[in-house]
Scaffold this active site. Structure first.
Site, PDB file in Angstrom:
ATOM      1  N   ASN A 176      -8.409   5.611  -2.734  1.00  0.00           N
ATOM      2  CA  ASN A 176      -7.013   5.854  -3.104  1.00  0.00           C
ATOM      3  C   ASN A 176      -6.608   4.965  -4.271  1.00  0.00           C
ATOM      4  O   ASN A 176      -7.446   4.400  -4.966  1.00  0.00           O
ATOM      5  CB  ASN A 176      -6.107   5.592  -1.899  1.00  0.00           C
ATOM      6  N   GLY A 217       1.361   7.188  -3.341  1.00  0.00           N
ATOM      7  CA  GLY A 217       0.353   6.743  -4.294  1.00  0.00           C
ATOM      8  C   GLY A 217      -0.842   7.686  -4.232  1.00  0.00           C
ATOM      9  O   GLY A 217      -1.232   8.127  -3.154  1.00  0.00           O
ATOM     10  N   THR A 236       4.364  -6.540  -1.442  1.00  0.00           N
ATOM     11  CA  THR A 236       5.797  -6.574  -1.174  1.00  0.00           C
ATOM     12  C   THR A 236       6.103  -6.869   0.276  1.00  0.00           C
ATOM     13  O   THR A 236       6.987  -7.675   0.580  1.00  0.00           O
ATOM     14  CB  THR A 236       6.451  -5.245  -1.595  1.00  0.00           C
ATOM     15  N   ILE A 237       5.378  -6.235   1.213  1.00  0.00           N
ATOM     16  CA  ILE A 237       5.693  -6.525   2.623  1.00  0.00           C
ATOM     17  C   ILE A 237       5.283  -7.953   2.978  1.00  0.00           C
ATOM     18  O   ILE A 237       5.886  -8.557   3.884  1.00  0.00           O
ATOM     19  CB  ILE A 237       5.069  -5.494   3.585  1.00  0.00           C
ATOM     20  N   THR A 282       5.538   0.081   2.665  1.00  0.00           N
ATOM     21  CA  THR A 282       6.786   0.329   1.936  1.00  0.00           C
ATOM     22  C   THR A 282       7.350   1.740   2.103  1.00  0.00           C
ATOM     23  O   THR A 282       8.544   1.880   2.347  1.00  0.00           O
ATOM     24  CB  THR A 282       6.594  -0.014   0.446  1.00  0.00           C
ATOM     25  N   PRO A 292      -3.111  -3.978  -0.178  1.00  0.00           N
ATOM     26  CA  PRO A 292      -2.693  -5.172  -0.923  1.00  0.00           C
ATOM     27  C   PRO A 292      -1.509  -5.928  -0.317  1.00  0.00           C
ATOM     28  O   PRO A 292      -1.427  -7.135  -0.449  1.00  0.00           O
ATOM     29  CB  PRO A 292      -2.330  -4.622  -2.305  1.00  0.00           C
ATOM     30  N   SER A 306       1.565   6.290   2.922  1.00  0.00           N
ATOM     31  CA  SER A 306       1.379   5.405   1.768  1.00  0.00           C
ATOM     32  C   SER A 306       0.577   6.045   0.649  1.00  0.00           C
ATOM     33  O   SER A 306       0.831   5.792  -0.526  1.00  0.00           O
ATOM     34  CB  SER A 306       0.677   4.117   2.210  1.00  0.00           C
ATOM     35  N   CYS A 357      -5.357   2.029  -4.290  1.00  0.00           N
ATOM     36  CA  CYS A 357      -5.637   0.600  -4.130  1.00  0.00           C
ATOM     37  C   CYS A 357      -6.998   0.335  -3.509  1.00  0.00           C
ATOM     38  O   CYS A 357      -7.264  -0.775  -3.062  1.00  0.00           O
ATOM     39  CB  CYS A 357      -4.539  -0.063  -3.304  1.00  0.00           C
ATOM     40  N   THR A 358      -7.848   1.332  -3.456  1.00  0.00           N
ATOM     41  CA  THR A 358      -9.270   1.270  -3.078  1.00  0.00           C
ATOM     42  C   THR A 358      -9.536   0.864  -1.634  1.00  0.00           C
ATOM     43  O   THR A 358     -10.638   0.447  -1.314  1.00  0.00           O
ATOM     44  CB  THR A 358     -10.088   0.346  -4.028  1.00  0.00           C
ATOM     45  N   GLU A 359      -8.552   1.019  -0.713  1.00  0.00           N
ATOM     46  CA  GLU A 359      -8.834   0.681   0.678  1.00  0.00           C
ATOM     47  C   GLU A 359      -8.980   1.903   1.586  1.00  0.00           C
ATOM     48  O   GLU A 359      -9.413   1.771   2.733  1.00  0.00           O
ATOM     49  CB  GLU A 359      -7.742  -0.251   1.245  1.00  0.00           C
TER      50      GLU A 359
END
Length: 976
Positions: free
Chosen positions: A587, A403, A780-781, A359, A777, A374, A589-591
């Protein structure tokens, strides 16, 4: 029976849902701009009081005056009326029109769903009788007597309704799609028109007519999107002052090049785009646009782009879909030597939906401040200057849509000695409150809330308070309702849990080296500190059974959704960059698992995702040739972000240029399984997770070596695991050596690719990027490209997503197509799916094979999600955003699941999503009702049947039955 003069779309709460607001309350809030179209075409103001009056008359006609006049019945009628009004107005917050037939349909539905079957039956019969009378009267009228409608154009002029153009628009929108009907859409739209209708409402009527049919035929989502394109084209071309501002889909094909040149120059003149974009060969780029790809969008995807991504001026969007993709591509190619050729290559990849950038890249590429990354990871130091410096960095990074993941472990705990004042510390929690409020205040350029996740190691003195940060009870000054939290768990703690040992909490100013130690070195030093505490040489510590703390961690995760559970040692022992630093957190979102260092390095990662189902060939196999081509181009795009990116903090820029990490992920995993006809929890699906990730890993690493050969390796390559010939698949052995028997991950290589040759090439040529893969995650994309998000199982096979753009019916088109082949898809099946919350498991006529393939998220054994993730993790140099779903959670099940995740070698986990006792609202997931990143209010709790400590869940995170992050919530970074 009296005629009902006001009602709308068939979507209201079932009787089991919370009571609707009263009609009087809704009267105060309903938009005054809602109009009602009568059968003669006349338009009147929407008067919700007429609904109450009409329903009262309906009851009087059936039940008689005495029964309908009772206090209980009056309250009942008020509730039914309120349900009708709520169902009508929920879609029309900005105003709009309702047809009288829709209103009566909604009254009919409300009566039936409220159990008033006698009144509903009489009402239906009455409507049928009146319809026959009107038809007979209409048949007597000559054709010339029928009313002729006019349309009010944007400039105020009035013209006759052009039904021929409407026919052409709908025919083009339906072209190439099965199961859709041009006349059905056209007649539904014509019914909702009235004399003098504004041009914008005319276009909207066509779109909504198609959209209302999506749940019966999924292909109508593409019809809706194509009709929406008509409004977009008119808005954009009119703003640019082009002579033809009302082209159809086919006519736009010849106009795209002219439009594109005008668009770029206008956006540059308005200071919305970088002037360098105007220096491209715009004619060549305009000719490269593939106008037909406007027809690839589904309705949710295109509406999402329109609302949140397209360039606009004073809320007027003048960026069309293909111009959007080319603008992103131009930004990413701006430093290329043959930039036109590369821009076209990047554009073709994006517009094909084979790969999609994250995004921030889609938002900002080509703009004056291209912040494309990101996520950012920081470590907070243990002094006031450093703490508030880190919060200042958070604000700057958040301002430009980043983020954040903050490592707070170095900050001393409660009661820690402060030498400068000879006092004692209040611990880390008050500073977390400041970080929370900063994230709220700096709301990412006004586009969405600031999003941050705080990480704390499990041995920190304040870990118990940290676990309670998201609770809705207690001192609110020690709560962070808007911030995510995550446990950074060392392997030693998990060993103590398994062995039922003791655990000691320390304040980091007394044990400063624990923060940077991992594996055996951490364990040895931790044992030494425990001995020092026993000897009285460390004062500020606390000891407890490890299992007691573990139970509290699981209890809080269940109750509040936080803190997430992530594992320190596998993140570090398998990190390619362990020679230059330590991974202290993940981060938001934990990736992402990258090194950070206080005041020196803020880690940055640039993300994008491969669309897996787009790479399943017609032969039912993964198309390796296409995948390699996609990954090669995508890796170049991700690497280009690093130089082109805008950095608001110097330490982030320095770190990114030094290590050049990127994170290529995948999305649409469940859709790929549908194409392969594999049940998500089958062994074959787990094997496909392994094989597909191996392929992505091989091509991503190979592409990075190719870039290194062309551009040179990243500067800290020497000494990395890469330089030693240790690839991600090899680094499992490093973890196994430290873990011993506490690793149950499958470490076998599939043998599909020539890894030996790639190891040699990596060592001799180098890598362009320190890290290459991470699975984000992609909510949205994934919506933009119309696929299932990330590696997630399908939530439901039929439901409604609600966001600020409206409500979007989502139907699993793979399921529908399979049911069509079997002759089982009909209106009854659609209603059954709604009744059973999108599940096919209780629908008797659905074959067992279909039921196995189309299980929903909460019907899948969560351990199989872990198994698939474990097989992927072998090949990934970073981590995965892995949500875990559990239909009937208990303390014992949670304990088993998270132990399984650790033993399986996972680096991180993300949200725990659970089902409560209540049923989800039929077909609807409403925005602001599910467990999103923002805070939730407390409520009634329910205890699970579990031998472990009682774990409770507030009602606010259990509304509608599903405890999940709000789908497509613009305030939620996880949905980006």
């Amino acid at each position: 029976m009296q005629t009902i003069t006001s009602s709308a779309p068939a979507d209201i709460r079932p009787p089991s849902a919370p009571a609707a607001a009263s009609t009087a309350e809704l009267a105060a809030t309903a938009p005054g701009s809602i109009k009602v179209i009568r059968r003669n075409g006349k338009v009147t103001a929407f008067d919700q009081q007429k609904i109450s009056l009409a329903i009262n008359k309906a009851f009087l006609a059936v039940e008689g005056g005495a029964s309908a006049a009772s206090a209980a019945m009056r309250e009942r009628l008020e509730q039914i009326s309120a349900q009708v009004v709520q169902a009508l107005t929920r879609h029309l917050n900005g105003g709009g029109t309702l047809h009288i037939e829709d209103i009566q349909d909604q009254v009919e539905l409300a009566l039936m769903r409220s159990g008033e079957h006698k009144v509903a039956r009489a009402y239906v019969l009455y409507r049928e009788e009146r319809a026959k009378q009107r038809a007979a009267e209409a048949a007597k009228q000559p054709e010339s007597a029928k009313p002729r409608l006019s349309v009010k154009r944007d400039d105020g002029s009035v013209v006759a309704l052009d039904e021929a153009r409407m026919q052409r628009l709908v025919s083009e929108a339906c072209a190439g799609l099965s199961g859709v009907n041009v006349d059905e859409v056209l007649q539904a739209a014509l019914r909702d028109l009235y004399d003098g209708i504004p041009e914008a409402e005319l276009s909207q009527a066509l779109t909504l007519a198609a959209r209302a049919r999506i749940e019966k035929e999924p292909n109508y989502t593409y019809v809706s999107a194509r009709l929406l394109c008509d409004a977009l084209r008119h808005e954009a071309l009119k703003f640019l002052g082009l002579p033809e501002s009302r082209p159809t889909f086919e006519e736009m094909k010849g106009l795209y090049p002219e439009y594109f040149r005008a668009y770029v120059h206008k956006a540059v003149s308005l200071e919305l785009l970088d002037p360098k974009l105007a220096l491209y060969d715009l004619d060549a780029l305009g000719r490269a646009l593939i106008a037909e790809r406007d027809g690839k969008f589904d309705y949710l995807g295109l509406q999402t782009l329109y609302d949140r991504y397209f360039i606009h001026s004073n809320k007027t969007r003048f960026e069309l879909p293909q111009a959007f993709f080319m603008r992103v591509a131009m930004g990413l190619a701006i430093n290329e030597i043959d930039r036109e050729a590369k821009a076209i290559e990047f554009y073709q990849l994006l517009s094909s939906f084979d790969f999609m950038s994250s995004t921030p890249t889609l938002f900002n590429s080509g703009t004056l401040r291209p912040q494309l990354s990101s996520c950012y990871l920081t470590t907070v130091p243990d002094d006031l200057h450093g703490i508030f410096g880190a919060i200042h960095d958070n604000a700057l990074l958040s301002k430009f849509a980043g983020g954040l993941g903050n490592d707070w472990t170095p900050v001393r705990g409660m009661g820690g000695y402060i030498k400068g004042t000879n006092g004692k510390s209040n611990g880390v929690v008050p500073f977390l409150k400041v970080a929370n409020d900063t994230a709220v205040a700096v709301n990412q350029g006004g586009k969405r809330k600031g999003a941050v996740c705080a990480y704390l190691e499990t041995w920190h003195r304040d870990i118990e308070e940290f676990l309670e940060l998201r609770k809705n009870t207690g001192d609110d000054r020690r709560r962070t309702h808007d911030m995510n939290t995550a446990n950074w768990v060392p392997d030693l703690f998990m060993k103590r849990v398994v062995e039922d040992g003791q655990w000691t909490l320390f304040s980091p100013e007394e044990t400063p080296d624990l923060h940077d130690l991992v594996g055996a070195a951490f364990e040895a030093r931790y044992n030494e500190y425990e001995k020092l505490a026993d000897q009285g040489r460390i004062k500020n510590f606390k000891r407890m059974p490890a299992l007691q703390l573990w139970r509290k961690m699981l209890s809080m995760l269940f109750e509040t959704g936080h803190p997430w559970i992530t594992f320190k040692d596998p993140c570090n022992l398998r990190s390619p960059q362990q020679h230059v630093g330590v991974v202290h957190s993940s981060n938001l979102c934990t990736e992402i698992t990258l090194n950070t260092k206080a005041d020196q390095e803020i880690a940055v990662c640039n993300l994008g995702s491969v669309n897996l189902p787009a790479h399943i060939g017609a032969d039912g196999k993964l198309d390796l040739a296409k995948l390699e081509k996609t990954v090669n181009t995508a890796m170049r795009m991700l690497d280009n972000v690093i130089e082109y990116n805008y950095y608001s903090v110097a330490t982030a820029r320095n770190s990114n240029l030094r290590h050049r990490p990127v994170g290529m992920g995948v999305m649409g995993f469940n859709d790929a399984l549908y194409k392969l006809r594999l049940p998500y929890e089958s062994d074959a699906a787990v094997a496909f997770a392994d094989y597909s990730m191996e392929a992505v890993s091989y091509y991503a690493i190979k592409a990075s070596t190719d870039l290194a050969a062309e551009r040179g390796p990243y500067s800290s390559f020497k000494g990395s695991l890469w330089s030693q010939g240790v690839l991600p698949i090899d680094s499992i052995q490093l973890l196994a050596k430290e873990r011993g028997n506490y690793l149950q991950q499958d470490v076998s290589e599939s043998g599909t690719f020539d890894w030996s040759a790639l190891r040699s090439r990596v060592q001799s040529v180098g890598m362009r990027n320190s890290n290459t893969m991470a699975i984000a995650p992609t909510a949205t994309i994934a919506n933009i490209t119309g696929v299932s998000q990330s590696i997630e199982p399908t939530y439901q096979n039929l439901y409604v997503k609600s966001n600020l753009s409206g409500e979007f019916t989502v139907v699993n088109e793979y399921l529908v197509n399979d049911l069509k082949k079997l002759g089982l898809w009909d209106e009854v099946m659609a209603h059954d799916l709604k009744y059973f919350d999108g599940s096919v498991q209780k629908i008797d006529r659905v074959p067992a094979e279909i039921k196995a393939v189309y299980k929903c998220a909460f019907e899948i054994d969560p351990k199989r999600l872990v198994d698939a993730a474990s097989r992927r993790q072998k090949w990934i140099d970073q981590a995965q955003s892995l949500n875990l779903y559990m239909a009937a959670p208990s303390g014992k099940k949670l304990d088993e699941l998270y132990r399984h995740a650790w033993l399986s070698g996972l680096k991180t986990t993300y949200y725990l999503r659970t089902l409560g006792a209540t049923h989800a609202e039929k077909t609807t997931i409403s925005d602001n009702r599910l467990n999103k990143v923002g805070g939730a209010s407390g409520g009634v709790t329910a205890k699970p049947a579990a031998p472990v400590e009682p774990i409770v869940m507030p009602a606010a995170t259990d509304v509608g039955g599903a405890k999940v992050c709000s789908i497509l919530d613009p305030d939620c970074e996880a949905c980006q």
